[in-house]
Design a protein around this motif. Structure first.
Motif: not given
Length: 126
Positions: A13-31
């Protein structure tokens, strides 16, 4: 399935905001432990990624689909598939890409339409 098969997932991901959101989503999903989420320009990073890959899903800038494929194809396992998203929405932009896919004798490609989007699935056969 990745966790059960010692798989790994790389996202770019090139967009910092989308990258941060993805990291949070992966964390919440336990992945988070099996996902390598990279903040980078795919135009440069894809060339540097080490294979082999058994599946690639591309939903990036359509003008670069051909180049992404060129950069990844040598790293694909036999039987591995490269899937390109939104093939019908951007038909004019990706026409050259489709012609290129059809010219590759080491891949078999099908293009499926789903309403206005669709996908190209190119699987390595040799």
């Amino acid at each position: 399935a990745l966790g059960k098969n010692d798989g790994r997932l790389i996202t770019v991901e090139i967009d910092k905001k989308r990258h941060r959101q993805a990291l949070e989503n992966f964390k919440q999903a336990g992945l988070s432990h099996i996902i390598d989420a990279r903040l980078s320009d795919a135009h440069e990073l894809v060339k540097q990624l080490e294979g082999p890959f058994d599946f690639v899903f591309s939903d990036a800038d359509k003008e670069w689909y051909k180049q992404y494929f060129i950069d990844i194809a040598p790293k694909m396992k036999v039987g591995g598939c490269f899937v390109s998203h939104n093939m019908w929405m951007h038909r004019k932009v990706i026409r050259e890409y489709v012609e290129y896919l059809k010219s590759r004798k080491d891949f078999e490609t099908i293009i499926e339409r789903f309403k206005t989007s669709g996908v190209a699935v190119s699987c390595r056969v040799k």
